[in-house]
Design a protein around this motif. Structure first.
Motif, PDB file in Angstrom:
ATOM      1  N   ILE A  57      37.208  33.931  48.449  1.00 35.51           N
ATOM      2  CA  ILE A  57      36.359  34.630  47.472  1.00 35.51           C
ATOM      3  C   ILE A  57      34.966  34.867  48.030  1.00 35.51           C
ATOM      4  O   ILE A  57      34.449  36.001  48.026  1.00 35.51           O
ATOM      5  CB  ILE A  57      36.287  33.822  46.166  1.00 35.51           C
ATOM      6  CG1 ILE A  57      37.647  33.799  45.468  1.00 35.51           C
ATOM      7  CG2 ILE A  57      35.233  34.412  45.224  1.00 35.51           C
ATOM      8  CD1 ILE A  57      37.707  32.847  44.288  1.00 35.51           C
ATOM      9  N   LEU A  61      33.347  38.534  49.275  1.00 36.18           N
ATOM     10  CA  LEU A  61      32.159  39.099  48.629  1.00 36.18           C
ATOM     11  C   LEU A  61      30.987  39.197  49.600  1.00 36.18           C
ATOM     12  O   LEU A  61      30.219  40.171  49.572  1.00 36.18           O
ATOM     13  CB  LEU A  61      31.773  38.250  47.416  1.00 36.18           C
ATOM     14  CG  LEU A  61      32.741  38.317  46.231  1.00 36.18           C
ATOM     15  CD1 LEU A  61      32.366  37.294  45.170  1.00 36.18           C
ATOM     16  CD2 LEU A  61      32.756  39.715  45.631  1.00 36.18           C
ATOM     17  N   TYR A  64      31.615  42.142  51.836  1.00 35.23           N
ATOM     18  CA  TYR A  64      31.333  43.397  51.120  1.00 35.23           C
ATOM     19  C   TYR A  64      29.834  43.692  51.139  1.00 35.23           C
ATOM     20  O   TYR A  64      29.418  44.845  51.363  1.00 35.23           O
ATOM     21  CB  TYR A  64      31.841  43.306  49.688  1.00 35.23           C
ATOM     22  CG  TYR A  64      31.362  44.429  48.806  1.00 35.23           C
ATOM     23  CD1 TYR A  64      31.987  45.671  48.829  1.00 35.23           C
ATOM     24  CD2 TYR A  64      30.252  44.253  47.969  1.00 35.23           C
ATOM     25  CE1 TYR A  64      31.531  46.705  48.038  1.00 35.23           C
ATOM     26  CE2 TYR A  64      29.800  45.283  47.165  1.00 35.23           C
ATOM     27  CZ  TYR A  64      30.442  46.502  47.197  1.00 35.23           C
ATOM     28  OH  TYR A  64      29.986  47.533  46.410  1.00 35.23           O
ATOM     29  N   SER A  76      27.602  40.396  37.923  1.00 39.68           N
ATOM     30  CA  SER A  76      28.915  40.871  38.371  1.00 39.68           C
ATOM     31  C   SER A  76      29.490  39.980  39.466  1.00 39.68           C
ATOM     32  O   SER A  76      30.702  39.727  39.509  1.00 39.68           O
ATOM     33  CB  SER A  76      28.792  42.313  38.888  1.00 39.68           C
ATOM     34  OG  SER A  76      28.332  43.180  37.870  1.00 39.68           O
ATOM     35  N   VAL A  77      28.614  39.481  40.324  1.00 35.17           N
ATOM     36  CA  VAL A  77      29.078  38.575  41.380  1.00 35.17           C
ATOM     37  C   VAL A  77      29.584  37.278  40.763  1.00 35.17           C
ATOM     38  O   VAL A  77      30.650  36.764  41.143  1.00 35.17           O
ATOM     39  CB  VAL A  77      27.936  38.298  42.375  1.00 35.17           C
ATOM     40  CG1 VAL A  77      28.381  37.264  43.416  1.00 35.17           C
ATOM     41  CG2 VAL A  77      27.514  39.578  43.067  1.00 35.17           C
ATOM     42  N   ALA A  80      32.945  37.810  39.271  1.00 36.96           N
ATOM     43  CA  ALA A  80      34.014  37.862  40.271  1.00 36.96           C
ATOM     44  C   ALA A  80      34.371  36.469  40.772  1.00 36.96           C
ATOM     45  O   ALA A  80      35.558  36.129  40.933  1.00 36.96           O
ATOM     46  CB  ALA A  80      33.579  38.746  41.442  1.00 36.96           C
ATOM     47  N   GLY A  83      36.030  34.454  37.823  1.00 36.15           N
ATOM     48  CA  GLY A  83      37.367  34.993  37.574  1.00 36.15           C
ATOM     49  C   GLY A  83      38.347  34.601  38.662  1.00 36.15           C
ATOM     50  O   GLY A  83      39.507  34.262  38.392  1.00 36.15           O
ATOM     51  N   GLY A  84      37.893  34.630  39.912  1.00 38.88           N
ATOM     52  CA  GLY A  84      38.755  34.239  41.017  1.00 38.88           C
ATOM     53  C   GLY A  84      39.136  32.774  40.966  1.00 38.88           C
ATOM     54  O   GLY A  84      40.301  32.398  41.201  1.00 38.88           O
ATOM     55  N   ASP A 140      29.415  34.873  31.613  1.00 40.39           N
ATOM     56  CA  ASP A 140      29.141  36.018  32.479  1.00 40.39           C
ATOM     57  C   ASP A 140      29.370  37.342  31.742  1.00 40.39           C
ATOM     58  O   ASP A 140      28.583  38.290  31.892  1.00 40.39           O
ATOM     59  CB  ASP A 140      30.039  35.961  33.718  1.00 40.39           C
ATOM     60  CG  ASP A 140      29.732  34.751  34.592  1.00 40.39           C
ATOM     61  OD1 ASP A 140      28.593  34.261  34.530  1.00 40.39           O
ATOM     62  OD2 ASP A 140      30.642  34.305  35.309  1.00 40.39           O
TER      63      ASP A 140
END
Length: 228
Positions: A57, A61, A64, A76-77, A80, A83-84, A140
């Protein structure tokens, strides 16, 4: 120590997100996760799915952000990442290998591993951590729809939830062991006392109706509490 290793990459990420950029936070967390994976490999231990998932994860990121023209929004990070991690926790339950089990196996003896309550305890711990990840994910999402909410509020929620799950992880196994010891200790005294009774002193599993029939053993009967 195992508990610290579970949360180390995520605690690093949450702390650095309040102090520096998203890119640095992700890179540092990926480095720590990579170090934990290497530690397990060098030490001959099993590769932990949570640590490996965290490495994937954070590295993805971070990669990216190295090639992207603009950074993702911090919320948003976090979305992510949370959620991961939630997907990893639920996936470990789905394949019947709760992620806490890999850490617990390295901390107990072979006899404990065979006990049904050992696996059940790790299922409960993994569900608790999954619930914690859900709460952080909800925080979040709320931050996305309420952009005016300060960043420190989400960080405080994540900190409180993570610490609560950590406390439960430390407390619950001790609670289960203590309860098992209390149950195991029941009836030990009566069983020992019964072994000193003369033949025919007990009518089945219960106490004799007339202890006076055995004068030599009256002192034993006075202190005897039968376990029915």
């Amino acid at each position: 120590m195992a508990l610290f290793l579970i949360i180390a990459p995520f605690a690093t990420f949450a702390s650095l997100m309040m102090l520096t950029t998203v890119k640095i936070s992700l890179a540092a967390s990926a480095v720590i996760a990579f170090g934990l994976v290497c530690r397990d490999m060098v030490g001959g231990r099993s590769i932990k799915m949570l640590t490996t998932g965290a490495l994937i994860i954070f590295a993805s990121l971070a990669g990216y952000h190295l090639i992207a023209a603009t950074e993702m929004h911090p919320t948003s990070v976090r979305l992510a990442v949370d959620g991961g991690v939630l997907a990893i926790a639920l996936g470990s339950i789905a394949i019947r290998l709760p992620f806490t089990l890999q850490y617990a196996r390295e901390m107990v003896d072979a006899e404990t591993l065979k006990q049904p309550r050992f696996l059940r305890t790790n299922y409960i711990l993994t569900w608790v951590w999954s619930a914690a990840f859900v709460l952080m994910l909800v925080a979040d999402i709320v931050a996305i729809y309420l952009p005016s909410m300060p960043l420190w509020v989400c960080a405080a929620i994540a900190f409180a939830v993570r610490n609560s799950a950590s406390y439960f992880t430390q407390w619950y196994p001790k609670h289960v062991r203590g309860r098992g010891q209390r149950q195991h200790g029941r009836c030990l005294i009566p069983t020992t006392a019964q072994s000193f009774q003369p033949q025919g002193a007990f009518n089945g599993p219960h106490c004799p109706q007339d202890p006076s029939r055995f004068p030599l053993d009256r002192r034993v009967f006075r202190g005897l509490h039968c376990c029915r």
